[in-house]
Design an enzyme around this catalytic site. Structure first.
Site: not given
Ligand SMILES: Cc1ncc(C[n+]2csc(CCOP(=O)(O)OP(=O)(O)O)c2C)c(N)n1
Lengths: 627, 207
Positions: A119-120, A169, A529
């Protein structure tokens, strides 16, 4: 006999773990309990360690990471076996990619059932093998102290990194004699060392002597080695401008006349052009990541390259270099500087005596760039700095052309831009005289790049950001770690509406720990982004990038955290002041332009000089007044 | 091209995975890998032969040295090292074989020429043992095949390499006496550049 029992008390494995952590100087641990780790939690109250209960183990890893980045010390997180351990994975990988010294303690099922899908049970040393600097599975109580001490040594030595220690453990429950001193690890394996007369040092000096357009690329290594003063002395002595990587920001004060700013995908145009036009690149503790080189085929074609790097496996990995100097940056520069003085050519007019002692005996970290103070220089000295060689004048000329297009120069036209918000957070800190006492912790996305562009960092460790892995959800937990490491500093989270929601559960941790963290959520209604890439590269097909968010101020309110909405630029500074001076957690939700774009941008696959520049929106509106 | 690395590594569980994982990550195929005890206590010596582009040797070597379990790494070319492989070959040698009842004696002869030894005789087969360079082993296998013998099984150890002459790496010198337990004093940071600053590339064309 009784004497012996005095020096080596018999403790349980769980107690040995805590006693060893205390011996290593650990005061705070970020963690989350569970079945397999209960013996360790049972022993916790007996030791002077503050345990911060997180809301998700990913948060624990980011907190330990933020703690390490802000302090230079090892951050420690812990989790139970199975899901607890796997929840750490993203945080460990984040620390690995940015070379952060961190220890992750995980519990494991009893050694008698190892490998039986108990388990785990999860093979966490197998899972984290490629994302740790090293990891250990400990099955005997007597191995805990030596292993944990070795883990600290590995995490900090050479190129730092995360180390995971998985403890079964039964090892936690068994007893063994404990002797902290006797558990000291052997001195680490020899690390590469240079001598002043090494031929590579001589080659480097020769390249420098021949160069007319040299440029320093300052990376995270500058901060990790504590080499800020040496880099500045080196640059000033030779009149070499300095470009920084994202993780190198802060090492060289932005206001330093030789500091150019950030290079790479969202670096300013003059920085990238300077790299493309340089005839010599001096890469200091940076690794030519694809985000800073753009297309390698056209990268810095005119430049010879000198790479000073502690990790030999980084040499010639992405960019072929002409001279590699392997070693700790501070030590290598300390070797290099006297030789340079001897050979100083007439062209090089030192502005500060380089013989000024850099106290190489001081501990890394103490020698922050705080010791550099521009205000102590005369006006004449300051204006003499930036333009004293044709090369520096050439770069200055490129700068002028780019800055007029800068969003910062637009007057307030009723729109709220993220860049303005971030720039105003910086100006507010400066106005309050707190700029060197402020740590900005960013998430990942557009706001992170605007932060790098518009928040002018002047000291090392004042920016905490996930560079190599680009982990969304990093900011809030990492800020908790930073605030714990630096209780007297003003800590700001700058996060997007997307990333903030990934780890927003840690708001509750902030309240439980009474941490006065300020939070700026930059709400643009999109995964900004991603939207930017879709706008630019996918024909504005905004697939899955619009994101609905809760009312973040209400969310804060549900946690008894004060907050405010900001829609107008005129409200930014007063609200920021209110948050900063409240000495309590405070969340500001900034409702910014939805479809804004981070300029400049080097499209994927393009060369460093082929960036998309800021459009000239309305030439009539553009004045420099706003600055 | 083929690269041959000799690594001195700790003798502990999981060490092989760490080394293998490094090659997996770099997407480099391991041609052969041998591990066994070495002259130092608690330390094994590995010979790793891999197929990788010429310029990648430095990176592989540096990455191997970066593993915490690695004590020392060397890349050896053929001219400066003795490289050997052990091979067991089982050939079908019953009366039905091409040379009928004289098959056995012909196999003995071939074995003799290649300095292979007969280590097992069964009514229907012969087992040969041979030590030598890979090319010699391949030579014997080829001759057996060309003489129309059926090779039932081949088991090769893969290459083992050792530098010729009195070679001690600068790392090992810094580490001191092989059997002495390292103490902080003899392991302390070297004051001279005992460690190769440039992991110079060493390789040798395979024939
Ligand atoms: C854990 C994770 N999932 C997906 C991405 C891909 N990713 C890079 S920037 C971004 C958008 C970020 O959006 P937001 O947090 O609203 O910030 P903004 O770019 O609008 O300033 C994504 C999805 C990532 N960098 N990290």
């Amino acid at each position: 006999m009784s004497n012996q029992t005095n020096t080596n008390p018999t403790l349980t494995g769980a107690e040995i773990l805590w006693a060893t952590l205390v011996g290593e100087g650990v005061e705070t641990v970020f963690g989350y309990p569970g079945g397999a780790i209960l013996p360790i939690y049972d022993a916790l109250p007996k030791f002077p360690v503050h345990h911060i209960l997180v809301r998700h183990e990913q948060g624990a890893a980011h907190m330990a990471d933020g703690f390490a980045r802000a302090s230079g010390k090892v951050g420690v997180c812990m989790a139970t076996s199975g899901p607890g351990a796997t929840n750490l994975v993203t945080g460990i990988a984040t620390a690995m990619l940015d070379s952060i010294p961190m220890i992750a303690i995980t519990a494991q099922v009893s050694s008698k059932v190892l490998g039986s899908d108990a388990f785990q049970e999860v093979d966490i040393t197998g899972i984290t093998l490629p994302i740790t600097k090293h990891n250990f599975l400990v099955t005997r109580a007597e191995d805990i102290a030596p292993t944990v001490r070795l883990a600290f040594q590995i995490a900090l030595s050479g190129r730092p990194g995360p180390v995971l220690v998985d403890i079964t453990k039964d090892a936690q429950q068994a007893s063994a004699p404990f002797n902290f001193e006797a558990a000291a690890p052997p001195a680490f394996r020899p690390h590469p060392m240079l001598r002043a007369e090494s031929s590579s040092i001589q080659q480097a000096i020769e390249l420098l002597r021949q160069s007319k357009k040299p440029l320093i690329l300052a990376g995270h290594g500058v901060i990790q080695s504590g080499a800020e003063r040496e880099v500045i002395a080196f640059a000033e002595h030779n009149q070499i401008p300095i470009a920084s990587t994202l993780l190198g920001l802060g090492a060289i004060p932005t206001q330093h006349p030789l500091s150019l700013g950030m290079m790479g995908m969202h670096g300013e145009s003059w920085v990238n052009h300077a790299i493309q036009q340089a005839d010599l690149l001096l890469a200091f503790g940076m690794r030519f990541d694809d985000r800073v080189t753009g297309n390698l085929a056209s990268y810095a074609q005119n430049a010879k390259k000198i790479h000073i790097e502690i990790d030999p496996s980084e040499i010639n990995k992405n960019v072929k270099v002409d001279v590699a100097l392997i070693g700790d940056l501070k030590e290598v520069l300390t070797l290099l500087l006297p030789s340079l003085q001897e050979k100083a050519s007439e062209r090089l007019q030192p502005l500060v005596p380089v013989s000024q002692p850099f106290d190489s005996s001081s501990q890394p970290g103490n020698l922050s760039s705080q010791s550099f103070d521009l205000s102590s220089r005369s006006e004449a000295e300051r204006s003499a700095l930036p333009t004293s060689t044709p090369w520096l004048r050439e770069i200055s000329a490129m700068k002028g052309d780019a800055t007029v297009h800068d969003i910062i120069n637009l007057p307030d036209n009723g729109h709220l831009y993220a860049a303005h918000v971030i720039h105003d957070i910086w100006r507010e800190a400066v106005a309050a005289g707190r700029e060197k006492e402020t740590i900005i912790v960013t998430d990942v996305g557009q706001h992170q790049m605007w932060e790098a562009q518009y928040y002018k960092h002047d000291v090392s460790r004042s920016l905490v950001t996930s560079g190599g892995l680009g982990t969304m959800g990093f900011a809030l937990p990492a800020a908790i770690g930073a605030q714990v490491a630096c209780p007297d500093k003003d800590v700001w989270v700058i996060a997007g509406d997307g990333g903030f929601q990934m780890t927003a559960a840690e708001l509750s941790t902030i309240v439980q720990e009474k941490l006065p963290i300020n939070i700026a959520v930059i709400n643009n209604g999109y995964l900004g982004m991603v939207r930017q890439w879709q706008e630019n590269l996918y024909d504005k097909n905004y697939s899955a990038s619009p994101i609905l968010s809760p009312n973040f101020v209400k969310l804060a309110d549900a946690h008894d955290i004060n907050g405010a909405h900001v829609n107008l630029r005129s409200e930014v500074t007063p609200t920021v002041t209110r948050a900063r001076t409240s000495r309590q957690p405070f969340l500001i939700e900034f409702h910014v332009e939805k479809e804004d774009f981070v300029y400049p941008m080097i499209p994927p696959g393009a060369g460093l000089h082929e960036m998309i520049r800021r459009p000239t929106k309305d030439p009539l509106l553009e004045t420099a007044e706003d600055e | 091209m083929l690269h041959t690395f000799v690594a001195l590594v700790q003798d502990k569980p999981g060490v092989l995975t760490r080394v293998a994982s490094l090659f997996r990550r770099l997407s480099i195929n391991i041609v052969s890998l041998t591990v066994g005890e070495s002259e130092r206590a608690d330390t094994s010596r590995m010979t790793i032969v891999c197929e990788a582009p010429e310029h990648s040797a430095h990176r592989i070597r540096a990455s191997l040295y970066k593993l915490e379990i690695t004590v020392d790494v060397d890349e050896v070319g053929r001219s400066e090292a003795v490289i050997r492989e052990l091979c067991l070959i089982k050939v079908s040698a019953g009366p039905q074989e091409p040379n009928g009842l004289s098959s056995r004696s012909q196999i003995f002869e071939l074995a003799n020429v290649f300095r292979a030894r007969v280590v097992d005789l069964a009514p229907e087969s012969i087992m040969l043992e041979m030590t030598g360079s890979s090319s010699k082993i391949e030579g014997l296998i080829q001759v057996l095949r060309e003489s129309n013998y059926t090779i039932l099984e081949v088991s090769r150890t893969g290459r083992m390499a050792m530098r010729r002459g009195h070679h001690t790496s600068r790392v090992l010198k810094a580490l001191g006496n092989p059997n002495a337990t390292p103490t902080p004093s003899n392991l302390a940071k070297p004051t001279t550049d005992l460690i190769p600053n440039e992991f110079e590339d060493v390789h040798e064309e395979e024939e």
